[in-house]
Design a protein around this motif. Structure first.
Motif, PDB file in Angstrom:
ATOM      1  N   GLN A   9       0.944  -1.405   0.138  1.00 13.20           N
ATOM      2  CA  GLN A   9      -0.287  -0.075   0.175  1.00 13.20           C
ATOM      3  C   GLN A   9       0.956   1.239  -0.012  1.00 13.20           C
ATOM      4  O   GLN A   9       1.943   1.349   0.876  1.00 13.20           O
ATOM      5  N   SER A  10       0.480   2.178  -0.886  1.00 12.92           N
ATOM      6  CA  SER A  10       1.370   3.333  -1.047  1.00 12.92           C
ATOM      7  C   SER A  10       0.565   4.428  -1.084  1.00 12.92           C
ATOM      8  O   SER A  10      -0.539   4.586  -1.627  1.00 12.92           O
ATOM      9  N   SER A  11       1.018   5.681  -0.389  1.00  8.76           N
ATOM     10  CA  SER A  11       0.233   7.060  -0.547  1.00  8.76           C
ATOM     11  C   SER A  11       1.163   8.025  -0.439  1.00  8.76           C
ATOM     12  O   SER A  11       2.457   7.923  -0.035  1.00  8.76           O
ATOM     13  N   GLN A  22       4.474   7.555   2.091  1.00  9.01           N
ATOM     14  CA  GLN A  22       4.245   6.538   3.008  1.00  9.01           C
ATOM     15  C   GLN A  22       3.943   4.942   2.442  1.00  9.01           C
ATOM     16  O   GLN A  22       3.031   4.901   1.542  1.00  9.01           O
ATOM     17  N   LYS A  23       4.771   4.059   2.588  1.00 12.09           N
ATOM     18  CA  LYS A  23       4.550   2.687   1.781  1.00 12.09           C
ATOM     19  C   LYS A  23       4.770   1.720   2.949  1.00 12.09           C
ATOM     20  O   LYS A  23       5.501   1.736   3.757  1.00 12.09           O
ATOM     21  N   ARG A  42       5.685  -3.679   7.590  1.00 14.26           N
ATOM     22  CA  ARG A  42       6.705  -2.668   8.117  1.00 14.26           C
ATOM     23  C   ARG A  42       6.010  -1.508   7.077  1.00 14.26           C
ATOM     24  O   ARG A  42       5.657  -1.552   6.095  1.00 14.26           O
ATOM     25  N   MET A  43       6.360  -0.319   7.453  1.00 17.28           N
ATOM     26  CA  MET A  43       6.016   0.876   7.061  1.00 17.28           C
ATOM     27  C   MET A  43       7.339   1.713   6.973  1.00 17.28           C
ATOM     28  O   MET A  43       7.793   2.226   7.810  1.00 17.28           O
ATOM     29  N   GLU A  44       7.422   2.220   5.450  1.00 17.38           N
ATOM     30  CA  GLU A  44       8.343   3.237   5.319  1.00 17.38           C
ATOM     31  C   GLU A  44       7.969   4.649   4.882  1.00 17.38           C
ATOM     32  O   GLU A  44       6.904   4.839   4.177  1.00 17.38           O
TER      33      GLU A  44
END
Length: 410
Positions: A9-11, A22-23, A42-44
């Motif tokens: 998921q990407s925004s 935010q990925k 995990r969130m980058e």
């Protein structure tokens, strides 16, 4: 994925020249167990020069299905945050507790159908929820403004009242829910017809044909929509429970240990010098148990005062503690009496008068300190053993030998 679970998921958001992205990655190796539970993701995050990666790990509890038990977030250089869910024996969520960057305790109450009827925050804010036939019809409390579901709120809006039938001829097999659906577009408003006609029947009980029912003049929705029939979603009530990491406390100033050592030496020297002066003033009485107690109490008070004033001057202490002063006097009195009884004070005084070496004086001073620390620990004034205090007592004894001459000490 083939089972419908998200893989990625990407925004992103552009504000001026700064791009924030935010990925979230859900499908790394080991992220999902054999039961389909999301064990990890995990969130980058990147915004300008700020970048970090959060890793979330989850555990589950088995009821009629799997329910989230804990979620832990970690980030390099940060303290972890944890959200813990607690359940009743039936598997109803009753409490959520979060630690870390966002700390809270949230308590929930459920009815017999398992619907959440109350949410209470540790701040004291409470919101209550009312249901009818499994749908939320109202909420009230001090957390949010009171709300009525759309279909029910309209019944009290005089500006929305339109022309509606005032009567309805009943056919065999009709139900109050069906009539309410036909007239107002909302079967849940059947009770208004029942009240207006004094009927003691249920929403879906069949009515006898040939009767004519009075229809109350109220407003209702003219069609069914997502607002009128909003499905029950407990997450709307529970709110966001994702934990956040917490920044570690700032490192202590490196000079703190040096300043504490200075305070300790000042206190010990003041104690020794004042005790010696008091012993001279008492003369022979200073060698008795009560005399030793009085001398040591005077020295302890002087040491406490000197130490606290020095600590306040160096920023290690914000205000003067009279409680600490009283405890020091009590500990000093007990220590002085015991040291006289053991003969340690008289041995040190003889060493000072006879011109003993610094080593001998330091040894007697250390013996005094060990007895004093033991008593302080016994009466609850001190926790643990302080080697710094032992060293400071030796320094204080040698200071008195150098500058006090043949005086007496305690």
């Amino acid at each position: 994925r083939g089972d419908g679970k998200a893989v990625y998921q990407s925004s992103s958001e552009q504000k001026g020249s700064v791009l924030t992205t935010q990925k979230i990655f859900f499908n790394d190796v080991g992220d999902i167990d054999s039961q389909g539970n999301q064990l990890k993701y995990r969130m980058e995050y990147k915004s300008g020069s700020t970048t970090f990666t959060n890793t979330y790990t989850k555990t589950y509890a088995a009821f009629d299905g799997y329910k989230e038990l804990t979620t832990t977030v970690t980030r390099p250089g940060m303290n972890p945050g944890v959200t813990t869910h607690s359940y009743t024996e039936r598997g109803e969520l009753k409490q959520i507790r979060a630690t870390g960057g966002t700390a809270f305790t949230r308590q929930l109450a459920n009815n017999r159908e398992g619907l959440i009827t109350s949410r209470r925050e540790n701040s004291g804010k409470v919101q209550n929820y009312v249901y009818f036939q499994g749908a939320e019809v109202a909420s009230f409390g001090n957390a949010n403004a009171p709300e009525l579901a759309n279909a029910y709120a309209m019944t009290w809006r005089s500006d929305y009242v339109a022309s509606r039938p005032t009567s309805y001829p009943v056919s065999a097999g009709d139900t109050l829910a069906g009539i309410a659906q036909l007239i107002w577009g909302d079967s849940r408003m059947w009770y208004l017809i029942a009240d207006a006609n004094g009927l003691a029947v249920g929403a879906n009980d069949p009515l006898e044909g040939g009767d004519t029912l009075r229809i109350p003049a109220v407003a209702g929705s003219t069609k069914n929509n997502a607002t009128t029939f909003k499905p029950y979603d407990p997450s709307d009530i529970i709110g966001n429970t994702t934990p956040n990491p917490k920044a570690p406390p700032p490192p202590k100033k490196k000079c703190g240990g040096v300043l504490q050592a200075i305070v300790l030496v000042v206190a010990v020297v003041a104690t020794v010098v004042t005790g010696g002066a008091a012993a001279v003033a008492l003369g022979g009485a200073a060698s008795t148990f009560l005399g030793g107690a009085a001398v040591a109490a005077a020295g302890a008070v002087a040491g406490s005062v000197a130490g606290q004033l020095t600590a306040m001057a160096t920023g290690l202490q914000s205000e003067f503690s009279w409680s600490a002063l009283g405890k020091s006097a009590l500990t000093g009195a007990l220590t002085g009496g015991l040291l006289n009884g053991l003969g340690i004070n008289s041995s040190l005084n003889e060493a000072l008068k006879s011109g003993a070496s610094y080593g001998q004086v330091a040894a007697y001073s250390i013996a005094q300190n060990l007895v004093g620390q033991g008593i302080a620990h016994a009466v609850g004034v001190q926790k643990g053993f302080s080697w710094a205090s032992v060293v400071a007592s030796a320094v204080g004894g040698m200071f008195d030998m150098r500058f006090g001459g043949s005086g007496s000490v305690t």
